[in-house]
Design an enzyme around this catalytic site. Structure first.
Site, PDB file in Angstrom:
ATOM      1  N   ASP A  48      24.462  15.347  -7.764  1.00  0.00           N
ATOM      2  CA  ASP A  48      24.304  14.380  -6.670  1.00  0.00           C
ATOM      3  C   ASP A  48      22.982  13.621  -6.826  1.00  0.00           C
ATOM      4  OD1 ASP A  48      22.648  16.448  -5.914  1.00  0.00           O
ATOM      5  OD2 ASP A  48      23.448  16.650  -3.882  1.00  0.00           O
ATOM      6  N   SER A  49      22.231  13.928  -7.893  1.00  0.00           N
ATOM      7  CA  SER A  49      21.073  13.093  -8.252  1.00  0.00           C
ATOM      8  C   SER A  49      21.542  11.675  -8.558  1.00  0.00           C
ATOM      9  CB  SER A  49      20.343  13.684  -9.473  1.00  0.00           C
ATOM     10  OG  SER A  49      21.238  13.921 -10.534  1.00  0.00           O
ATOM     11  N   ASP A  87      28.554  18.555  -8.289  1.00  0.00           N
ATOM     12  CA  ASP A  87      27.776  18.951  -7.109  1.00  0.00           C
ATOM     13  C   ASP A  87      28.580  18.742  -5.835  1.00  0.00           C
ATOM     14  OD1 ASP A  87      25.255  20.044  -7.501  1.00  0.00           O
ATOM     15  OD2 ASP A  87      24.325  18.104  -7.887  1.00  0.00           O
ATOM     16  N   LYS A 116      28.963  23.099  -7.729  1.00  0.00           N
ATOM     17  CA  LYS A 116      27.622  23.649  -7.504  1.00  0.00           C
ATOM     18  C   LYS A 116      27.210  23.385  -6.069  1.00  0.00           C
ATOM     19  CE  LYS A 116      23.725  21.723  -9.424  1.00  0.00           C
ATOM     20  NZ  LYS A 116      22.954  21.310  -8.244  1.00  0.00           N
ATOM     21  N   GLU A 118      23.909  24.189  -3.092  1.00  0.00           N
ATOM     22  CA  GLU A 118      22.486  24.529  -2.977  1.00  0.00           C
ATOM     23  C   GLU A 118      22.220  25.537  -1.861  1.00  0.00           C
ATOM     24  OE1 GLU A 118      20.132  20.966  -2.534  1.00  0.00           O
ATOM     25  OE2 GLU A 118      20.961  20.059  -4.352  1.00  0.00           O
ATOM     26  N   GLU A 185      15.426  25.573  -9.844  1.00  0.00           N
ATOM     27  CA  GLU A 185      14.672  24.310  -9.944  1.00  0.00           C
ATOM     28  C   GLU A 185      13.250  24.491  -9.410  1.00  0.00           C
ATOM     29  OE1 GLU A 185      16.772  20.884  -8.522  1.00  0.00           O
ATOM     30  OE2 GLU A 185      15.034  19.564  -8.753  1.00  0.00           O
TER      31      GLU A 185
HETATM   32  O1  KIV Z   1      21.859  16.734  -8.907  1.00  0.00           O
HETATM   33  C1  KIV Z   1      21.288  17.142  -9.919  1.00  0.00           C
HETATM   34  O2  KIV Z   1      21.009  16.423 -10.872  1.00  0.00           O
HETATM   35  C2  KIV Z   1      20.873  18.539  -9.942  1.00  0.00           C
HETATM   36  C3  KIV Z   1      19.914  18.933 -11.007  1.00  0.00           C
HETATM   37  C4  KIV Z   1      18.559  18.554 -10.576  1.00  0.00           C
HETATM   38  C5  KIV Z   1      20.007  20.377 -11.342  1.00  0.00           C
HETATM   39  O3  KIV Z   1      21.256  19.306  -9.108  1.00  0.00           O
END
Ligand code: KIV
Length: 268
Positions: A48-49, A87, A116, A118, A185
């Site tokens: 989600d970056s 994500d 994934k 968090e 992280e």
């Molecule tokens: O969204 C992302 O790119 C991430 C990485 C920073 C691990 O979760």
């Protein structure tokens, strides 16, 4: 021609057991997915970056499940062998296990092999719920970007003994709940090394030092396409490379060969 066999969860477990480092990069579109897959990246993280990198947001908080579904589909359409992780964005799993399942299904149906999410503690029952229903889950502890406002900015996590103890408990709980991978992280390198040795599942570090079972970077960061100063844990792999594919191949070989990251340069 990419002659590599598809990377499966079984293959990732074998790599972990054999001590082979796992090379992961973020990827949000078909053009880069082709290059990264051909260059031997083990796992593509549709992170989600993309909210920061592609959408120009100041955090990942505004990214929607539909954004994630769109970019996951773009990557999955052309990927041949890499393991795809998508994500779960902010708000897509916090409310209930049913909401989490619905959004995980959306991402899996677009081609994700794993999702994934968090955080620790409250996430363990959600991980268990998804895993029991056939969704492989990667957990994410340490600095968790969706909580940037709650954490008071981009800060290293787990520096104090009590915080490190909490993170360790959460990691063990997530592994027991069925998470099969853990992103760490921005945590101290010594802590990540110790935790990696204690856990039964692979850890993937970003700003967590060389002692993790693998590494991930944001693709655009490691290609130098970064607005402002790069974080300490980023290396520009395009510097000195003749192409993006070569830069990515160097990243894969440096992660696997233990040449990246270097704790003295990139670690906390
Ligand atoms: O969204 C992302 O790119 C991430 C990485 C920073 C691990 O979760």
């Amino acid at each position: 021609m990419n002659s590599r066999k598809p990377v499966t969860l079984h293959r990732l477990r074998e790599m972990h057991a054999a001590g082979e480092k796992i090379a992961m990069l973020t990827c949000y579109d078909a053009a880069f997915a082709r290059v990264l897959d051909a260059a031997g990246v083990d796992s593509l993280l549709v992170g989600d970056s993309l909210g920061n990198v592609l959408q120009g947001r100041s955090s990942t908080v505004g990214v929607s499940p539909q954004d994630m579904a769109y970019h996951t589909a773009c990557v999955a359409r052309v990927n041949r062998t890499a393991w795809i992780i998508a994500d779960m964005p902010f708000g897509s799993y916090q409310e209930s296990t049913d909401v989490a399942m619905r959004n995980a299904v959306l991402l899996m149906q677009q081609g994700a092999h794993m999702v994934k999410l968090e955080g620790g503690g409250w996430t363990a029952p959600i991980v268990r719920f998804l895993v029991d229903r056939g969704v492989p889950v990667c957990a994410h502890l340490g600095f968790t970007p969706q909580s940037v406002h709650a954490l008071g900015g981009y800060r290293v996590q787990g520096r104090e003994e009590a915080a490190a103890r909490t993170l360790r408990c959460q990691a063990e709980e997530l592994a027991a709940a069925g998470a099969t991978m853990l992103v760490l992280e921005m945590v101290p390198a010594a802590f990540a090394r110790e935790l990696t040795q204690a856990l039964s599942i692979p850890t993937i570090g970003i700003g967590a030092g060389a002692g993790c079972s693998g590494q991930v970077l944001v693709l655009h960061d490691m290609l130098g396409l970064i607005a402002g100063e790069a974080p300490r844990f980023v290396r520009n792999f395009l510097d000195g490379s003749s192409s993006i594919e070569q830069a990515v191949r160097t990243y894969v070989s440096d992660v696997k060969g233990g040449r990246f990251p270097n704790d003295a340069v990139h670690g906390f």
